[in-house]
Design a protein around this motif. Sequence first.
Motif, PDB file in Angstrom:
ATOM      1  N   PRO A  19       0.798  -1.226   0.000  1.00 19.43           N
ATOM      2  CA  PRO A  19       0.000   0.000   0.000  1.00 19.43           C
ATOM      3  C   PRO A  19       0.829   1.274   0.000  1.00 19.43           C
ATOM      4  CG  PRO A  19       0.214  -0.777   2.231  1.00 19.43           C
ATOM      5  CD  PRO A  19       0.952  -1.772   1.367  1.00 19.43           C
ATOM      6  N   GLY A  20       2.145   1.167  -0.166  1.00 22.97           N
ATOM      7  CA  GLY A  20       2.985   2.355  -0.150  1.00 22.97           C
ATOM      8  C   GLY A  20       2.729   3.268  -1.316  1.00 22.97           C
ATOM      9  N   GLU A  21       2.723   2.697  -2.529  1.00 22.81           N
ATOM     10  CA  GLU A  21       2.477   3.475  -3.734  1.00 22.81           C
ATOM     11  C   GLU A  21       1.987   2.535  -4.834  1.00 22.81           C
ATOM     12  OE1 GLU A  21       5.669   4.323  -2.113  1.00 22.81           O
ATOM     13  OE2 GLU A  21       6.309   2.298  -2.523  1.00 22.81           O
ATOM     14  N   TYR A  22       0.885   2.901  -5.458  1.00 29.79           N
ATOM     15  CA  TYR A  22       0.307   2.069  -6.507  1.00 29.79           C
ATOM     16  C   TYR A  22      -0.641   2.926  -7.344  1.00 29.79           C
ATOM     17  CZ  TYR A  22      -3.672   1.965  -3.279  1.00 29.79           C
ATOM     18  OH  TYR A  22      -4.694   2.322  -2.440  1.00 29.79           O
ATOM     19  N   LEU A  23      -1.006   2.434  -8.528  1.00 30.04           N
ATOM     20  CA  LEU A  23      -1.887   3.178  -9.412  1.00 30.04           C
ATOM     21  C   LEU A  23      -3.356   2.892  -9.099  1.00 30.04           C
ATOM     22  CD1 LEU A  23      -0.097   2.787 -12.864  1.00 30.04           C
ATOM     23  CD2 LEU A  23      -0.069   4.771 -11.335  1.00 30.04           C
ATOM     24  N   ASP A  24      -4.158   3.928  -9.169  1.00 30.76           N
ATOM     25  CA  ASP A  24      -5.599   3.807  -9.005  1.00 30.76           C
ATOM     26  C   ASP A  24      -6.176   3.087 -10.227  1.00 30.76           C
ATOM     27  OD1 ASP A  24      -8.101   4.083  -7.951  1.00 30.76           O
ATOM     28  OD2 ASP A  24      -8.186   6.269  -8.116  1.00 30.76           O
ATOM     29  N   GLU A  25      -7.458   2.824 -10.199  1.00 26.69           N
ATOM     30  CA  GLU A  25      -8.106   2.091 -11.285  1.00 26.69           C
ATOM     31  C   GLU A  25      -8.009   2.807 -12.627  1.00 26.69           C
ATOM     32  OE1 GLU A  25     -12.071   1.285 -10.032  1.00 26.69           O
ATOM     33  OE2 GLU A  25     -11.461  -0.150  -8.474  1.00 26.69           O
ATOM     34  N   ASP A  26      -7.766   4.132 -12.603  1.00 26.32           N
ATOM     35  CA  ASP A  26      -7.639   4.857 -13.867  1.00 26.32           C
ATOM     36  C   ASP A  26      -6.288   4.627 -14.536  1.00 26.32           C
ATOM     37  OD1 ASP A  26      -5.860   6.354 -12.356  1.00 26.32           O
ATOM     38  OD2 ASP A  26      -7.065   8.180 -12.360  1.00 26.32           O
ATOM     39  N   GLY A  27      -5.365   3.930 -13.830  1.00 30.47           N
ATOM     40  CA  GLY A  27      -4.063   3.627 -14.400  1.00 30.47           C
ATOM     41  C   GLY A  27      -3.107   4.797 -14.437  1.00 30.47           C
ATOM     42  N   GLN A  28      -3.487   5.917 -13.810  1.00 29.87           N
ATOM     43  CA  GLN A  28      -2.655   7.111 -13.858  1.00 29.87           C
ATOM     44  C   GLN A  28      -2.419   7.738 -12.491  1.00 29.87           C
ATOM     45  OE1 GLN A  28      -4.634   9.734 -16.637  1.00 29.87           O
ATOM     46  NE2 GLN A  28      -3.844   8.642 -18.425  1.00 29.87           N
ATOM     47  N   THR A  29      -3.464   7.798 -11.681  1.00 27.89           N
ATOM     48  CA  THR A  29      -3.358   8.439 -10.372  1.00 27.89           C
ATOM     49  C   THR A  29      -2.584   7.549  -9.412  1.00 27.89           C
ATOM     50  OG1 THR A  29      -5.504   9.472 -10.744  1.00 27.89           O
ATOM     51  CG2 THR A  29      -4.658   9.478  -8.488  1.00 27.89           C
ATOM     52  N   VAL A  30      -1.550   8.119  -8.769  1.00 29.95           N
ATOM     53  CA  VAL A  30      -0.728   7.361  -7.827  1.00 29.95           C
ATOM     54  C   VAL A  30      -1.288   7.532  -6.422  1.00 29.95           C
ATOM     55  CG1 VAL A  30       1.596   6.950  -6.945  1.00 29.95           C
ATOM     56  CG2 VAL A  30       1.287   7.779  -9.290  1.00 29.95           C
ATOM     57  N   LEU A  31      -1.593   6.417  -5.770  1.00 31.02           N
ATOM     58  CA  LEU A  31      -2.134   6.387  -4.418  1.00 31.02           C
ATOM     59  C   LEU A  31      -1.154   5.686  -3.485  1.00 31.02           C
ATOM     60  CD1 LEU A  31      -5.790   5.209  -5.213  1.00 31.02           C
ATOM     61  CD2 LEU A  31      -4.941   7.563  -5.057  1.00 31.02           C
ATOM     62  N   GLY A  32      -1.439   5.751  -2.176  1.00 32.66           N
ATOM     63  CA  GLY A  32      -0.635   5.011  -1.207  1.00 32.66           C
ATOM     64  C   GLY A  32      -0.304   5.836   0.020  1.00 32.66           C
ATOM     65  N   PHE A  33       0.119   5.163   1.079  1.00 35.86           N
ATOM     66  CA  PHE A  33       0.406   5.905   2.305  1.00 35.86           C
ATOM     67  C   PHE A  33       1.657   6.762   2.165  1.00 35.86           C
ATOM     68  CE2 PHE A  33       2.784   1.965   3.364  1.00 35.86           C
ATOM     69  CZ  PHE A  33       3.983   2.484   3.856  1.00 35.86           C
ATOM     70  N   ASN A  34       2.640   6.308   1.397  1.00 41.30           N
ATOM     71  CA  ASN A  34       3.811   7.149   1.160  1.00 41.30           C
ATOM     72  C   ASN A  34       3.425   8.400   0.380  1.00 41.30           C
ATOM     73  OD1 ASN A  34       6.005   5.670   2.365  1.00 41.30           O
ATOM     74  ND2 ASN A  34       5.761   4.160   0.756  1.00 41.30           N
ATOM     75  N   VAL A  35       2.535   8.221  -0.576  1.00 33.66           N
ATOM     76  CA  VAL A  35       2.041   9.349  -1.364  1.00 33.66           C
ATOM     77  C   VAL A  35       1.352  10.362  -0.466  1.00 33.66           C
ATOM     78  CG1 VAL A  35       0.481  10.020  -3.229  1.00 33.66           C
ATOM     79  CG2 VAL A  35       1.821   7.905  -3.414  1.00 33.66           C
ATOM     80  N   ASP A  36       0.510   9.884   0.432  1.00 30.50           N
ATOM     81  CA  ASP A  36      -0.202  10.778   1.345  1.00 30.50           C
ATOM     82  C   ASP A  36       0.755  11.515   2.275  1.00 30.50           C
ATOM     83  OD1 ASP A  36      -2.575  10.004   0.218  1.00 30.50           O
ATOM     84  OD2 ASP A  36      -3.250   8.802   1.916  1.00 30.50           O
ATOM     85  N   LEU A  37       1.736  10.815   2.809  1.00 26.25           N
ATOM     86  CA  LEU A  37       2.679  11.438   3.737  1.00 26.25           C
ATOM     87  C   LEU A  37       3.523  12.504   3.048  1.00 26.25           C
ATOM     88  CD1 LEU A  37       3.878   8.288   5.722  1.00 26.25           C
ATOM     89  CD2 LEU A  37       2.500  10.164   6.630  1.00 26.25           C
ATOM     90  N   VAL A  38       4.044  12.180   1.876  1.00 27.45           N
ATOM     91  CA  VAL A  38       4.880  13.141   1.154  1.00 27.45           C
ATOM     92  C   VAL A  38       4.043  14.332   0.699  1.00 27.45           C
ATOM     93  CG1 VAL A  38       6.311  13.490  -0.893  1.00 27.45           C
ATOM     94  CG2 VAL A  38       6.552  11.403   0.448  1.00 27.45           C
ATOM     95  N   THR A  39       2.838  14.073   0.209  1.00 31.46           N
ATOM     96  CA  THR A  39       1.954  15.158  -0.228  1.00 31.46           C
ATOM     97  C   THR A  39       1.633  16.101   0.926  1.00 31.46           C
ATOM     98  OG1 THR A  39       0.971  13.781  -1.960  1.00 31.46           O
ATOM     99  CG2 THR A  39      -0.306  15.684  -1.230  1.00 31.46           C
ATOM    100  N   ALA A  40       1.387  15.542   2.103  1.00 32.78           N
ATOM    101  CA  ALA A  40       1.086  16.359   3.278  1.00 32.78           C
ATOM    102  C   ALA A  40       2.271  17.235   3.652  1.00 32.78           C
ATOM    103  CB  ALA A  40       0.694  15.465   4.448  1.00 32.78           C
ATOM    104  N   ALA A  41       3.476  16.673   3.619  1.00 41.16           N
ATOM    105  CA  ALA A  41       4.664  17.464   3.951  1.00 41.16           C
ATOM    106  C   ALA A  41       4.890  18.574   2.928  1.00 41.16           C
ATOM    107  CB  ALA A  41       5.891  16.558   4.030  1.00 41.16           C
ATOM    108  N   LEU A  42       4.740  18.265   1.655  1.00 38.44           N
ATOM    109  CA  LEU A  42       4.940  19.268   0.611  1.00 38.44           C
ATOM    110  C   LEU A  42       3.905  20.384   0.704  1.00 38.44           C
ATOM    111  CD1 LEU A  42       5.854  17.044  -2.479  1.00 38.44           C
ATOM    112  CD2 LEU A  42       7.399  18.456  -1.091  1.00 38.44           C
ATOM    113  N   ALA A  43       2.697  20.049   1.125  1.00 37.60           N
ATOM    114  CA  ALA A  43       1.669  21.075   1.298  1.00 37.60           C
ATOM    115  C   ALA A  43       2.095  22.102   2.332  1.00 37.60           C
ATOM    116  CB  ALA A  43       0.340  20.433   1.694  1.00 37.60           C
ATOM    117  N   GLU A  44       2.793  21.651   3.360  1.00 34.99           N
ATOM    118  CA  GLU A  44       3.313  22.583   4.364  1.00 34.99           C
ATOM    119  C   GLU A  44       4.347  23.524   3.766  1.00 34.99           C
ATOM    120  OE1 GLU A  44       2.304  23.050   7.425  1.00 34.99           O
ATOM    121  OE2 GLU A  44       0.819  21.437   7.349  1.00 34.99           O
ATOM    122  N   MET A  45       4.960  23.111   2.656  1.00 35.24           N
ATOM    123  CA  MET A  45       5.965  23.931   1.978  1.00 35.24           C
ATOM    124  C   MET A  45       5.357  24.771   0.860  1.00 35.24           C
ATOM    125  SD  MET A  45       8.782  20.863   1.801  1.00 35.24           S
ATOM    126  CE  MET A  45       9.993  21.744   0.840  1.00 35.24           C
TER     127      MET A  45
END
Length: 273
Positions: free
Chosen positions: A42-68
């Motif tokens: 569940p760290g990083e994988y493609l959604d059913e659309d074959g393009q959107t990247v999901l996962g807990f690593n994605v969420d964590l990094v996205t959250a940190a970058l939002a702070e920046m």
Amino acid sequence: MPPRKPLTIATALAAAGVLTLAGCGAEDDGTVTIGVEATYPPGEYLDEDGQTVLGFNVDLVTAALAEMGVEPVWEPTTFDSIIIGVDTGTYDMGASSFTVTEERMEQVNMVSYFSSGTQWFAQTGNPGDVDPDNACGLRIAVQTGTTHDTDIEARSQECVDAGEDPITIEKFQSQPQATETVVSGLNDASLADLPTSLYAIQETGDKLEFIGEQYDAAPYGVVLHKDDTELSEELAAAFNTIIENGTYAEILEEWGIEVGALEAAEVNPSVSE
């Protein structure tokens, strides 16, 4: 797959508070390009659309970058090309369940943000009688280029040195491919990061089970260019902000991986090997 929930954090900061990334390898449009091998749930994988990247690593990094005050542009690629891509400037960062190692930190900066160890799994009932500490002569599947690849190669060499049969190692570009060969019985077992092994067991119903306990827990790290010291420090500070404000804990709870929480993020943390 675990449900995707929106993160309850601001996507941008007030202009006076935004950390500027100019000169740090980030793009001028408020984004950073991140190399990711998006076949490691569940760290990083493609959604059913074959393009959107999901996962807990994605969420964590996205959250940190939002702070920046910046947004990620995720670029799926092969795992073993990400560090090269960061080094050559193809990507501003790499985030793909990278275990922090001394060897990797010789090439790039790594900002720690999570911790995971290695977990073996086999078919339910362990028909191959797999023992991670005595796997000589067995068939083991692993994702190429990972720390688990290095792990199983070393174990096989120990078998040879002891006069035993080597381990037959089947290497795959993605962990799901390796997992499928265990489900089918082609290989006796596989080893992966604990969250990934747990995900494999959950997704295959009662077909797989853990073998032994997690070992060699070590931090995950976001990969940045060796010269991007300023950006590395800013990213570590952003991770520490979401740790302090509770966003970090919310994301880990959402994915059921609280066991991997770190108390603080660091640039190039000390690790034992």
